[in-house]
Write an enzyme that holds these catalytic residues in place. Structure first.
Site, mmCIF file in Angstrom:
data_model
loop_
_atom_site.group_PDB
_atom_site.id
_atom_site.type_symbol
_atom_site.label_atom_id
_atom_site.label_comp_id
_atom_site.label_asym_id
_atom_site.label_seq_id
_atom_site.Cartn_x
_atom_site.Cartn_y
_atom_site.Cartn_z
ATOM 1 N N HIS A 1 -23.511 36.527 70.933
ATOM 2 C CA HIS A 1 -23.952 35.178 70.551
ATOM 3 C C HIS A 1 -22.744 34.335 70.177
ATOM 4 O O HIS A 1 -21.929 34.731 69.340
ATOM 5 C CB HIS A 1 -24.918 35.269 69.363
ATOM 6 C CG HIS A 1 -25.756 34.040 69.147
ATOM 7 N ND1 HIS A 1 -25.210 32.788 68.976
ATOM 8 C CD2 HIS A 1 -27.106 33.880 69.071
ATOM 9 C CE1 HIS A 1 -26.185 31.912 68.804
ATOM 10 N NE2 HIS A 1 -27.344 32.538 68.870
ATOM 11 N N GLU B 1 -29.998 28.814 75.141
ATOM 12 C CA GLU B 1 -31.083 29.140 74.216
ATOM 13 C C GLU B 1 -32.051 27.965 74.075
ATOM 14 O O GLU B 1 -31.625 26.807 73.980
ATOM 15 C CB GLU B 1 -30.521 29.513 72.842
ATOM 16 C CG GLU B 1 -31.589 29.944 71.854
ATOM 17 C CD GLU B 1 -31.017 30.536 70.585
ATOM 18 O OE1 GLU B 1 -31.752 30.571 69.572
ATOM 19 O OE2 GLU B 1 -29.849 30.978 70.590
ATOM 20 N N HIS C 1 -35.413 35.963 71.626
ATOM 21 C CA HIS C 1 -35.191 36.013 70.191
ATOM 22 C C HIS C 1 -36.577 36.046 69.542
ATOM 23 O O HIS C 1 -37.335 35.077 69.654
ATOM 24 C CB HIS C 1 -34.432 34.782 69.702
ATOM 25 C CG HIS C 1 -32.955 34.867 69.930
ATOM 26 N ND1 HIS C 1 -32.134 33.762 69.881
ATOM 27 C CD2 HIS C 1 -32.145 35.925 70.175
ATOM 28 C CE1 HIS C 1 -30.895 34.132 70.108
ATOM 29 N NE2 HIS C 1 -30.882 35.446 70.289
ATOM 30 N N HIS D 1 -26.089 28.054 71.854
ATOM 31 C CA HIS D 1 -26.920 26.875 71.636
ATOM 32 C C HIS D 1 -26.331 25.740 72.467
ATOM 33 O O HIS D 1 -25.128 25.454 72.337
ATOM 34 C CB HIS D 1 -26.921 26.488 70.160
ATOM 35 C CG HIS D 1 -27.591 27.478 69.270
ATOM 36 N ND1 HIS D 1 -27.733 27.283 67.910
ATOM 37 C CD2 HIS D 1 -28.174 28.676 69.536
ATOM 38 C CE1 HIS D 1 -28.372 28.319 67.377
ATOM 39 N NE2 HIS D 1 -28.641 29.169 68.345
ATOM 40 N N ARG E 1 -19.366 30.466 61.654
ATOM 41 C CA ARG E 1 -19.116 29.107 61.173
ATOM 42 C C ARG E 1 -17.674 28.665 61.426
ATOM 43 O O ARG E 1 -17.238 27.638 60.909
ATOM 44 C CB ARG E 1 -19.406 29.027 59.671
ATOM 45 C CG ARG E 1 -20.853 29.349 59.311
ATOM 46 C CD ARG E 1 -21.816 28.305 59.841
ATOM 47 N NE ARG E 1 -23.201 28.633 59.506
ATOM 48 C CZ ARG E 1 -24.252 27.941 59.928
ATOM 49 N NH1 ARG E 1 -24.071 26.878 60.704
ATOM 50 N NH2 ARG E 1 -25.474 28.299 59.593
ATOM 51 N N TYR F 1 -21.919 29.179 65.809
ATOM 52 C CA TYR F 1 -22.694 27.951 65.628
ATOM 53 C C TYR F 1 -21.827 26.702 65.762
ATOM 54 O O TYR F 1 -22.346 25.597 65.920
ATOM 55 C CB TYR F 1 -23.374 27.959 64.259
ATOM 56 C CG TYR F 1 -24.481 28.980 64.127
ATOM 57 C CD1 TYR F 1 -25.389 29.210 65.158
ATOM 58 C CD2 TYR F 1 -24.630 29.723 62.952
ATOM 59 C CE1 TYR F 1 -26.401 30.137 65.036
ATOM 60 C CE2 TYR F 1 -25.656 30.655 62.816
ATOM 61 C CZ TYR F 1 -26.534 30.858 63.862
ATOM 62 O OH TYR F 1 -27.541 31.780 63.734
ATOM 63 N N GLU G 1 -34.079 37.965 64.672
ATOM 64 C CA GLU G 1 -33.181 37.139 63.863
ATOM 65 C C GLU G 1 -33.906 36.707 62.586
ATOM 66 O O GLU G 1 -33.710 35.608 62.084
ATOM 67 C CB GLU G 1 -32.741 35.896 64.633
ATOM 68 C CG GLU G 1 -31.907 36.166 65.857
ATOM 69 C CD GLU G 1 -31.525 34.883 66.564
ATOM 70 O OE1 GLU G 1 -30.372 34.763 66.982
ATOM 71 O OE2 GLU G 1 -32.395 33.988 66.695
ATOM 72 N N ASP H 1 -36.897 24.668 62.762
ATOM 73 C CA ASP H 1 -36.039 25.837 62.986
ATOM 74 C C ASP H 1 -35.775 26.617 61.701
ATOM 75 O O ASP H 1 -34.636 26.762 61.256
ATOM 76 C CB ASP H 1 -34.704 25.426 63.629
ATOM 77 C CG ASP H 1 -33.847 26.634 64.010
ATOM 78 O OD1 ASP H 1 -34.357 27.762 63.993
ATOM 79 O OD2 ASP H 1 -32.658 26.432 64.325
ATOM 80 N N ASP I 1 -36.358 31.626 72.318
ATOM 81 C CA ASP I 1 -36.531 31.916 70.891
ATOM 82 C C ASP I 1 -37.951 31.526 70.487
ATOM 83 O O ASP I 1 -38.339 30.366 70.623
ATOM 84 C CB ASP I 1 -35.505 31.126 70.075
ATOM 85 C CG ASP I 1 -35.512 31.491 68.592
ATOM 86 O OD1 ASP I 1 -36.584 31.352 67.958
ATOM 87 O OD2 ASP I 1 -34.464 31.915 68.087
ATOM 88 N N HIS J 1 -38.139 28.826 67.826
ATOM 89 C CA HIS J 1 -37.678 27.539 68.346
ATOM 90 C C HIS J 1 -38.709 26.877 69.252
ATOM 91 O O HIS J 1 -38.986 25.678 69.110
ATOM 92 C CB HIS J 1 -36.364 27.719 69.117
ATOM 93 C CG HIS J 1 -35.207 28.099 68.258
ATOM 94 N ND1 HIS J 1 -33.942 28.341 68.769
ATOM 95 C CD2 HIS J 1 -35.110 28.311 66.922
ATOM 96 C CE1 HIS J 1 -33.125 28.659 67.794
ATOM 97 N NE2 HIS J 1 -33.802 28.660 66.660
ATOM 98 N N HIS K 1 -36.638 30.391 60.450
ATOM 99 C CA HIS K 1 -37.188 31.676 60.857
ATOM 100 C C HIS K 1 -37.890 32.380 59.701
ATOM 101 O O HIS K 1 -37.451 32.296 58.553
ATOM 102 C CB HIS K 1 -36.078 32.587 61.382
ATOM 103 C CG HIS K 1 -35.378 32.069 62.591
ATOM 104 N ND1 HIS K 1 -34.511 32.839 63.333
ATOM 105 C CD2 HIS K 1 -35.421 30.862 63.214
ATOM 106 C CE1 HIS K 1 -34.038 32.125 64.342
ATOM 107 N NE2 HIS K 1 -34.576 30.924 64.288
#
Length: 276
Positions: free
Chosen positions: A67, A142, A211, A107, A37, A70, A256, A224, A176, A179, A226
């Site tokens: 990865h 992704e 993913h 992303h 973050r 975000y 994930e 989205d 993913d 996704h 999971h």
């Protein structure tokens, strides 16, 4: 062999992530390159990186996946946000050269009201600044669920980014399962059809990682969220078809799902039992 791992914390170091993976019978793993973050990145100590490389070689690990955070949004309407994201990505790619890491996932971004076309242009422009011919890492776009103003919900949008990137040979895709399901691709009842479409639009040779997640929401919800394997709208049977599909079974799979380390271990054991 099923190449499978999960998302692990970098808090204890790089070698420690490899040890955590081994403790749950994983032979790969994914990690955030920095605070997910924020922009803070952990220093890479050569001894730690070398120890991870030795562990991976000794235990025949599949490729691991770094990865991006975000906060990396290459197509924000805010110019400073775009510049920040580009600088983070450039730093990530430079730092990862010291690790046994060949895959970097991000992303694509959210256009925040500018429109998909503008978003695609800005993403490609940024990639053209940070990806060089000398880069020894494959950068993965992704597949996204399509919530809000996300770019990358459709295979066609990802293809446009690839086509506008000069070093397109350095680009791949991470699919993913949650996704694409939430984006409207029916991997439950028509996995073959979805993969045929992917191959036609993007090319299966560009698919480098999966993913592996179930979804809390129904097909096409664009949410989205999971879910643990077998506890969502995708379900155990469909997940089993994904890991055993001839076009996918050789790829590294990364969980994930909402889990701690023990829960990931249980899912990995379950999936290894389903792998044929």
């Amino acid at each position: 062999m099923l190449n499978i791992g999960c998302h692990l914390s970098l808090s204890k170091g790089y070698e420690a992530m490899g040890e955590d993976a081994l403790s749950i019978n994983a032979n790969t793993f994914q990690f955030f390159t920095r605070n997910p973050r924020g922009g803070t990145a952990r220093d890479i100590e050569p001894a730690d990186a070398n120890a991870l490389a030795a562990l991976m070689e000794h235990n025949r690990f599949a490729p691991i996946l770094a990865h991006a955070s975000y906060t990396t949004n290459l197509c924000s309407a805010n110019e400073q946000t775009r510049a920040f994201a580009q600088n983070i990505m450039a730093d990530d790619l430079q730092r990862l050269a010291t690790l046994p890491c060949t895959l970097y996932n991000f992303h694509p971004g959210s256009h925040t009201g500018q429109g998909v076309e503008t978003g695609i242009t800005q993403i490609a422009d940024a990639l053209n600044r940070v990806i060089t011919p000398e880069l020894d890492i494959t950068v993965l776009l992704e597949t996204m669920a399509g919530k809000g103003s996300e770019v990358g919900r459709t295979f066609e949008e990802l293809r446009e980014i690839i086509d506008r990137t000069e070093c397109e040979d350095k680009l791949g895709v991470c699919l993913d399962t949650c996704h694409v399901h939430d984006a409207g691709y029916d991997i439950v009842d028509d996995l073959d059809g979805v993969l045929t479409q992917f191959d036609k639009v993007i090319g299966l040779h560009r698919l480098k990682a999966i993913h592996l997640n179930d979804s809390m929401n129904p097909l096409g919800s664009r949410k989205d969220r999971h879910a643990r394997i077998g506890e969502g709208h995708i379900g155990m049977e469909a997940i089993a078809r994904v890991i055993n599909h001839p076009a996918l079974r050789h790829l590294p799979f990364f969980l994930e799902t909402p889990n701690e380390l023990e829960g990931y271990g249980e899912e990995i054991a379950l999936l290894r039992g389903l792998y044929r």
